[in-house]
Structure formats: C-alpha cells, structure tokens
Design an enzyme around this catalytic site. Structure first.
Site, short mmCIF file in Angstrom:
data_model
loop_
_atom_site.label_atom_id
_atom_site.label_comp_id
_atom_site.label_asym_id
_atom_site.label_seq_id
_atom_site.Cartn_x
_atom_site.Cartn_y
_atom_site.Cartn_z
N LYS A 115 -12.86 -2.97 3.18
CA LYS A 115 -13.15 -2.68 1.77
C LYS A 115 -11.97 -2.99 0.85
O LYS A 115 -12.15 -3.21 -0.33
CB LYS A 115 -13.63 -1.25 1.64
CG LYS A 115 -14.97 -1.07 2.36
CD LYS A 115 -15.55 0.29 2.20
CE LYS A 115 -16.95 0.36 2.82
NZ LYS A 115 -16.92 0.41 4.30
C1 LIG Z 1 -18.05 0.25 5.00
C2 LIG Z 1 -17.90 -0.13 6.42
C3 LIG Z 1 -18.91 -0.77 7.13
C4 LIG Z 1 -20.25 -1.05 6.52
O1 LIG Z 1 -20.16 -2.01 5.50
P1 LIG Z 1 -21.38 -2.20 4.47
O2 LIG Z 1 -20.91 -3.17 3.47
O3 LIG Z 1 -21.63 -0.85 3.89
O4 LIG Z 1 -22.54 -2.69 5.25
C5 LIG Z 1 -18.67 -1.13 8.43
N1 LIG Z 1 -17.50 -0.88 9.02
C6 LIG Z 1 -16.49 -0.26 8.38
C7 LIG Z 1 -15.23 0.03 9.10
C8 LIG Z 1 -16.65 0.14 7.05
O5 LIG Z 1 -15.65 0.74 6.41
#
Ligand SMILES: *Cc1c(COP(=O)(O)O)cnc(C)c1O
Length: 466
Positions: A115
């Site tokens: 993210k």
């Molecule tokens: C947020 C997250 C996901 C999921 O991602 P999305 O965009 O919500 O599908 C998967 N793995 C990790 C480690 C995350 O932080």
C-alpha cells in the site's frame, strides 16, 4: 483530459483533482476514468529505454490520468520524491522462484506492504491539491491492517490533512497495530473499533453518505475507493512486464486479494494494452470473490479471522468498478444490484456481466493450514520467507496456472516480518524487522477504543479542534 464518472450514475463528472479529494461519489459510487488511455497512444512511455528507472515509467503511465489537474513538472517531481525513499533502487524488484515464476516485491516502502506504493504518492497529491486550493480535509480511513500504517506514514507530515484511522480491535497483528499507533503526530488519530474490518469500512461509508458530516469536515478518503490509489498501482504491472516480457510477450499475474484494489489495477493495465494472459484472484477463507467466480452470485458470509488479516474482507469495494465496466457502464443497474446485495447479502449478477468478468479472471482460495504449508514449502524450495498473504498467492498461482511457457508473477504484498507469528509457526524461523523498525515493539502507542458507532468516530474527528 480524462474526466471521472461515478459507478452509480448519479454524481457529477469530475476532474482528477476533484475526484482525488472527493473519494466516494455523492451517489455512493466510486469514481472511474471516463476514458482508459492505451499504451499504443502513449508516445512518451514507448520512447523510454528498457532500463528506465521506476519513477520515469510511473510518470509516463500516470500522466494521462492526471493531466489538466496538476502541472506536468510538479507531478514529475512528486513521483520521483514519492519513490526516492524505497529500500531498493528498482522500487518494485522481481525475485525468481524457479519455473518462470516470480515474486514482484512490493514491500520496500516505509511500512513494508504494497500500500505504500500508492499512498506515498497519494499523500503528496493531497497536500499539493489542497495547498493550491488553500483548503483542508479530514481523511477518514478504515484499515484491515496495512492501509492504516501506510496512510499514516504518507499523511503524517501533511499540513493540509488530518486523519482518523479505524482498525478492527484485536484483528490486526501487533506489528501492524504498532506501525500505526506509535506514530506520534498531531494530525493523526487511531481508533480501535469494536468490530470487523467490514464494520470499519461501513462506518467510513456512513460518514461519507452523511451530507452534513462531509460538509463539516471536508471528508477525504485514501482507501482504495480513491481512484488515485488504483492508478498508482497500474505502474508496477507495467514495470514487471517491461522486465519479464520485453518483447511484448504475454505474462500472467496472481494477486492476493481483499478489497480488489490491487488486482483491479492489473485489469486496468490489461485494458491499457498490457499483454496479460491470466489474472488470478487469490483469496483466503473469506472467499466471497472465489465463490462468485464459481456461482455467478455474490453472497456475503461472516468474516472469519485468518493468518492473512488484510484479506479478511467479505465486501470488496473495488469490485464495484469491475461490475460497472462489465455492465457496459450502466450505473443505475449497478446501484440496484448493490442495494439488493446490501439488504439481502445475496444477489445473482446478470449473466452477461459475469461472462465478461470470467473472461478476464481466474480465482482460487487457500485456507490457513494450506497457507502455513505454502510458507514452509517456499522456504524449503527457495530459502525465502514469505508472508501469509503472499503465500496464498504463490499456492493459488501454481494451482491455477494454465501455461507454463508464460511467466507467472505473484505480487508479494507484505514483508514476512509484519506477520512473524504465522511465519514462525510455519517454518520455525522468526523473521526480523528491518533495522529502521527494530524499536517498534518498545515505542509508546497512541490510540483510543470505540464502539462500532458513527457518533464515536465523529467525536474523534472533532477532537482536532477547529
Ligand atoms: C491490502 C492487502 C491485500 C489486499 O489488497 P486489496 O487491494 O485490498 O485487494 C493483500 N495483502 C496485503 C499484505 C495487504 O496489505
């Protein structure tokens, strides 16, 4: 100049800068680009040398989406600045797993999860846009663990942004919680909500759907309902393809999925012309998406906690964007379908939509026992510790891969040190935090606990004072 339209057909069309600050559309929908540019029309990208650095590719891929809302030079510098602090010169490096399978390592940002890649840019976009307008927003964010810390890291220095971050109490890992609560910044509030991630997400949506609150606080969103996040994530699909398929040959991606934001960026990359063979949705036990691909119906079940908490989600917000595109952009039909889903928890998606969605995606689920076995397996085969989310991806990728001649890229979404208990359980080895986070477990935490209630959240938003 690309404008942005709501998936529910009842909100004004906006420029990029307005869509950025608006977050959720006033009709409850999500903003999407009215036109999707294609790579063959992007001369600047085509002209880049094969070894162009990440930020140059990122600028070329994203510029058509933001043009008209921000000065070219300002955006160019912002993109470079956003990725300058990443702990790898490639920003999103590839790791060979053998058999033409690869990890795309998205963990080199400040909070060790993918993210950061979008949020490091989005924080800068917010501050710039607000600064030019001489305005302020209060960002309200729900997190299943990783969004919160990535948002806090991105926003803690912003002059024009305050942030209230909701996490489900006791349902994020200690490392995840501490990455949020040990940041001591005057413009940040952490709230532990008595409920699940979906409850937190519902509180955010309820606040956005309240005209008076929106007005009072100038609410902003950095959850993946914000288009800018999806946009920034398109970039690493492109850089992976430039490295693994420089002649334009096909490649496939598997994405550990929760809110459908990350994999949706891959779908946009494909629409823009990236030669994607398979796009594989990998879910944990909270497998509403996998069941949808099997049955054509969306049916919510209670969220069960898993070893991959950032995927413990039953209502994947960004799936709405895909539904809207697959409906032929029929916002009113999407609004009807989702309101039926809200009230009954179960809807059959029109067959034509599902057919078009199935043409682009495969989907698979892996439970907790399988996740531990997979972490162990990858450690034994390639000597690399992977986190539980990524493990769901590598196992599902192997199981669903159609063509061994096509490179398979699994998105590595978190560093194993964010989930040390599961990794130690699987392998007997405890991954350690990188040195810059080594004191995390000793630092003082700052957060309040609150019931699953909008009033309590509003109280926190007021706590910043005027
Ligand atoms: C947020 C997250 C996901 C999921 O991602 P999305 O965009 O919500 O599908 C998967 N793995 C990790 C480690 C995350 O932080």
């Amino acid at each position: 100049m690309i404008s942005y339209v709501s998936t529910r057909g009842g909100a004004p069309e906006l420029a990029f800068g307005d869509a950025l600050l608006t977050g959720l559309a006033t009709d409850g929908g999500l903003y999407c680009p009215a036109e999707v540019p294609t790579f063959d029309t992007m001369a600047e990208l085509a002209a880049l040398p094969a070894d162009a650095p990440y930020d140059e590719v990122a600028f070329a891929v994203m510029w058509p989406f933001v043009e008209g809302s921000i000065e070219r030079d300002v955006f160019r510098a912002m993109v470079t600045d956003a990725y300058a602090g990443f702990r790898d010169p490639a920003v999103c490096p590839l790791v060979d797993l053998g058999d033409d399978q690869h990890l795309l390592d998205l963990t080199k940002g400040p909070t060790l999860a993918f993210k950061d890649i979008a949020l490091q840019l989005v924080g800068r976009l917010f501050d710039d846009e607000l600064g030019r307008r001489d305005a302020q927003v209060t960002v309200l964010a729900a997190t299943s663990g990783d969004t919160g810390s990535a948002a806090i890291e991105a926003l803690k220095g912003c002059r024009n942004v305050r942030a209230v971050v909701l996490h489900p109490r006791g349902r994020v890992s200690d490392v995840q919680r501490r990455q949020m609560t040990t940041v001591d910044a005057a413009n940040i509030r952490n709230v532990a909500i008595e409920g699940t991630f979906d409850d937190c997400q519902d509180l955010v949506k309820a606040a956005f759907n309240d005209e008076a609150l929106r007005h009072e606080f100038g609410l902003g969103a950095v959850n993946s309902i914000n288009w800018a996040r999806v946009m920034a994530q398109i970039v690493y699909y492109v850089t992976a393809a430039r490295t693994l398929a420089p002649d334009g040959g096909p490649l496939s991606f598997t994405v550990p999925t929760g809110n459908f934001g990350n994999i949706l960026a891959g779908w946009y990359a494909k629409r823009m012309g990236l030669p994607v063979d398979q796009l594989i949705v990998a879910s944990n036990r909270n497998d509403v998406l996998t069941r949808y691909f099997d049955t054509g119906a969306l049916s919510a079940e209670p969220v069960v906690p898993s070893f991959s908490p950032s995927m413990d989600i039953q209502v994947s917000s960004n799936f709405e964007r895909l539904l809207w595109e697959s409906s032929g952009r029929d916002g009113h039909a999407v609004a009807r379908l989702l309101s039926a889903f809200r009230s009954t928890g179960n809807v059959v998606v029109p067959e034509a939509w599902t057919a078009s969605i199935r043409a682009d995606f495969d989907a698979g689920m892996l439970d907790d026992a399988g996740t531990l076995a997979e972490i162990r397996r990858v450690d034994e085969r390639v000597g690399r510790l992977i986190d539980p989310h990524t493990a769901v991806g590598t196992e599902v990728a192997r199981r669903l891969r159609r063509n061994p001649a096509v490179p398979m890229v699994v998105l590595e979404t978190a560093d194993p040190a964010k989930f040390p208990d599961a990794v130690e359980k699987a392998t007997g080895r405890r991954p350690s935090l990188p040195p810059f986070l080594s004191e995390l477990m000793e630092r003082t935490e700052h957060y309040v606990e609150a019931p699953n209630d909008l009033g309590a959240v509003v109280e926190q938003m007021r706590s910043f004072g005027p």
